[in-house]
Every structure is written in structure tokens, then in C-alpha cells.
Design an enzyme around this catalytic site. Structure first.
Site, PDB file in Angstrom:
ATOM      1  N   LEU A   1      -2.708  20.667  -2.459  1.00 14.95           N
ATOM      2  CA  LEU A   1      -2.142  19.775  -1.396  1.00 14.95           C
ATOM      3  C   LEU A   1      -2.528  18.566  -1.624  1.00 14.95           C
ATOM      4  O   LEU A   1      -3.064  17.842  -0.704  1.00 14.95           O
ATOM      5  CB  LEU A   1      -2.985  20.345  -0.116  1.00 14.95           C
ATOM      6  CG  LEU A   1      -2.749  22.004   0.064  1.00 14.95           C
ATOM      7  CD1 LEU A   1      -3.680  22.216   1.415  1.00 14.95           C
ATOM      8  CD2 LEU A   1      -1.267  22.303   0.280  1.00 14.95           C
TER       9      LEU A   1
ATOM     10  N   THR B   1      -2.361  31.287   3.124  1.00 14.25           N
ATOM     11  CA  THR B   1      -1.533  30.490   2.048  1.00 14.25           C
ATOM     12  C   THR B   1      -2.380  30.071   0.914  1.00 14.25           C
ATOM     13  O   THR B   1      -2.154  30.090  -0.350  1.00 14.25           O
ATOM     14  CB  THR B   1      -0.709  29.371   2.704  1.00 14.25           C
ATOM     15  OG1 THR B   1       0.287  29.970   3.510  1.00 14.25           O
ATOM     16  CG2 THR B   1      -0.154  28.571   1.670  1.00 14.25           C
TER      17      THR B   1
ATOM     18  N   GLY C   1       1.185  28.981   6.375  1.00 16.61           N
ATOM     19  CA  GLY C   1       2.300  29.826   6.135  1.00 16.61           C
ATOM     20  C   GLY C   1       3.030  30.328   7.401  1.00 16.61           C
ATOM     21  O   GLY C   1       2.646  29.520   8.376  1.00 16.61           O
TER      22      GLY C   1
ATOM     23  N   GLU D   1       2.239 -11.044  10.687  1.00 21.98           N
ATOM     24  CA  GLU D   1       2.434 -12.159  10.867  1.00 21.98           C
ATOM     25  C   GLU D   1       1.609 -13.207  10.329  1.00 21.98           C
ATOM     26  O   GLU D   1       1.905 -14.368   9.742  1.00 21.98           O
ATOM     27  CB  GLU D   1       2.021 -12.402  12.426  1.00 21.98           C
ATOM     28  CG  GLU D   1       2.885 -11.471  13.410  1.00 21.98           C
ATOM     29  CD  GLU D   1       2.291 -10.206  13.822  1.00 21.98           C
ATOM     30  OE1 GLU D   1       2.338  -9.887  14.963  1.00 21.98           O
ATOM     31  OE2 GLU D   1       1.664  -9.737  12.772  1.00 21.98           O
TER      32      GLU D   1
END
Length: 345
Positions: A208, A200, A288, A54
Site C-alpha cells: 500500500l 485483503t 476488498g 501569494e
């Protein structure tokens, strides 16, 4: 679509520009419309701690006198309290804006209808609920976190047409198409954190990070109870994103690594409690299978994204079994199919 809906749609479009920069605040956009001059000001919340939507929209208006005949369209209820910035409701009243249309009311306890009531008490005509579903979808992470007192958890995996995540030797490249992989990087940029299981990390050694899309790297989450993961892994070596290691014994921060001690009696829930306390609203779980299946079993998920490629492995590591789920959407991404599920209850 009505003219008013078009203006709110524009406000929602502006709000998305703050993706990855405003958390733990919500995404907010604002459009100010004069009955004769049309749009006279636009703005969005650009960065946490900085001016709200705003304020940015009002500051864009060339002549403040125009505000006295205008409607302010905003995607979230104007705040009524002092935080890092002054209350937006007070500024709207001060500028004598006569009409405000709100997409969603703010569920945060410090706002929760108080901005709406403050504007009404000052004689402002206030409407709410315009494109409400679209606004709720935009800020689903924020709304969920306030309501459930834990982050929104998105599960994601890619599987073959015959339901495997990887071959017998653990290899999985590439099940999904380049278009799907790019979409996953976009999803990473939209979440505050990303989490994979230790198996994993050891098998794939992923970075990542966000690479095939423009956006902020999420915080990388690792559960390593006894701190046994080798330090050559990318999440430890690559300083481009923070890595938080949840373990049983050590609290320590150095460089991009933060070690966080938890009891590990119910590790998934303990991690979510910690993240909520840190202002984390969203977790992107990329695997995983063991981690994802644990979260499904504990009903600790809010959206599941399943990419199914055109290839088959015949044997290997089975994809997670998603139970208690409702299919919401099916779309094509390159040569793959993406299915979007939410919990059935």
C-alpha cells in the site's frame, strides 16, 4: 480561452505541484501579471506550514514597483487570518497590488469570504469565479471535508470483463494493465490515506505504498477490532509509511504504528470522524469487496473508479454492486476501461 483564463490556468498548474505536501491545507497557485512586462512572479504553496502561494509569487518579483500596476491571479481566496503564516490579504494590500482575480472562494470558516471583503475594503479590485469548476475539482478533497465534516472517500477496484475481482482461490493478479496500475499509484500519491479490509491484507499482503509514481506514501488504514492481524504483514513490517490500526481496546503509538481505540458500534463512520479530527481530507479505498460494499450501503463514498480488464474468470469473487451512482467519465488506460462514478444524489 481568454488571456485571463490562460493566466489562471497557469496558476492551477502551479498549484498541482504541491500535491501530497500541503495537506491539510488546500492546493494553491499564484501568478502575477504586469500589463507591459507579462508574468513577473509565480509561486505555489509548497509545503504545509511554509509560505503561501501569494508570498512566494510576490517574492519572485524583481522590482516591487511593478506590483502597483499588476494583477494577481490566485486559485483560492487569500487568507485574512494569522495561522502558521501571516495573512496573505494583508501582504497584497501592503504591496499596493491594485487587482486580484480569484478562482474559488475559501469555504474554511476562518476565511469564508473575509479575505475577499478585506481586499475590497482596502480599494483592491477583486474578481472571483475564473475557471471556478477547474479549481473546485483541484481542491475537491479540501472543499468536501469542510462542507461534509468528513474526508472525501474514493472507492477503487479492478474487475474482469465478466465482473469478478478474483478467482475462486482468491488470486487476482493481474486483472488490470501496467498502465492502470501506474495510474493507481498516482492516485495513491494524491490521497492522504489508503484503506483496505483485513481479508485483503491477509490474502494479498499488499505494501500500500507509492512505487510506480513519484509522490508521498499515504497513511495506511487498517480496521482490526481485536488486534488479530499477524505481524508479518507488510503494513506492519514496512516502516516507509505510517500504519493506523483501529481497534476496540488499545491507544498506543510506536514507530510507524499507531493503534487507535474506537467503540466499533459503527466503525466506518467512527473512523471517518477520527480522520476528520486529524485533518485528513481524503481516503483511497482499494478493497476488498466486503469493505467497499459496506461503504456503498452506508452512502459513505464520493467517487468510484472501476477498472475493467479484458480477461474473464468465469467464476470467483464477484465485484461490488455500485448502486445510486451516476457515470461521469469513461477513458481507456492501456487495454483496460476506467469508469468514474459519483453518487446520484
Amino acid at each position: 480561452m481568454s488571456t485571463e483564463a490562460i493566466f489562471m490556468q497557469r496558476a492551477l498548474q502551479l498549484a498541482r505541484l504541491g500535491q501530497g505536501e500541503v495537506a491539510p491545507n488546500p492546493l494553491v497557485g499564484c501568478v502575477i501579471v504586469h500589463p507591459e512586462k507579462g508574468i513577473i512572479g509565480e509561486g505555489h504553496h509548497q509545503k504545509f506550514g511554509q509560505a503561501h502561494a501569494e508570498v512566494n509569487a510576490i517574492h519572485q518579483v524583481e522590482n516591487e514597483e511593478w506590483l502597483k500596476a499588476s494583477t494577481l491571479y490566485v486559485t483560492l481566496e487569500p487568507c485574512s487570518h494569522y495561522g502558521k503564516t501571516p495573512p496573505c490579504a494583508d501582504l497584497i494590500i501592503e504591496k499596493k497590488i491594485p487587482r486580484v482575480s480569484i478562482c474559488n472562494l475559501d469555504p474554511h470558516p476562518l476565511v469564508a469570504g473575509q479575505g475577499f471583503e478585506k481586499l475590497k475594503a482596502a480599494g483592491v479590485e477583486v474578481l472571483s469565479g475564473l475557471l471556478e469548476k477547474e479549481g473546485a475539482r483541484l481542491n475537491r478533497f479540501f472543499f468536501h471535508s469542510i462542507k461534509e465534516k468528513r474526508p472525501f472517500i474514493t472507492l477503487k477496484w479492478a474487475q474482469t470483463r465478466d465482473g469478478f475481482l478474483a478467482r475462486r482461490d482468491g488470486s487476482s493478479k493481474w486483472i488490470s494493465s501496467p498502465e492502470s496500475r501506474q495510474l493507481v499509484h498516482k492516485m495513491r500519491a494524491e490521497h492522504q490515506t489508503i484503506w483496505v479490509g483485513s481479508r485483503t491484507l491477509l490474502t494479498d499482503n499488499p505494501k500500500l505504498t507509492v512505487r510506480d509514481w513519484s509522490g508521498k506514501n499515504p497513511v495506511r488504514l487498517v480496521a482490526d477490532p481485536d488486534l488479530r492481524l499477524p505481524k508479518h504483514l507488510e503494513v506492519f513490517r514496512d516502516p516507509s509509511a505510517p500504519t493506523w490500526i483501529f481497534n476496540k481496546t488499545t491507544n498506543h503509538t510506536g514507530g510507524h504504528i499507531r493503534r487507535i481505540s474506537l467503540p466499533f458500534e459503527a466503525p466506518e463512520k467512527e473512523m471517518m470522524e477520527y480522520l476528520y479530527g486529524e485533518g485528513i481530507h481524503s481516503v483511497f479505498v482499494e478493497g476488498g469487496s466486503h469493505l467497499i460494499q459496506n461503504l456503498i450501503a452506508q452512502h459513505l463514498w464520493d467517487e468510484a473508479l472501476i477498472f475493467t480488464g479484458e480477461g474473464s474468470f468465469g467464476e470467483g469473487l464477484r465485484a461490488p454492486l455500485l448502486s445510486g451512482a451516476m457515470l461521469q467519465e469513461v477513458q481507456s488506460t492501456g487495454r483496460d476501461i476506467l469508469e468514474v462514478y459519483t453518487p446520484a444524489i
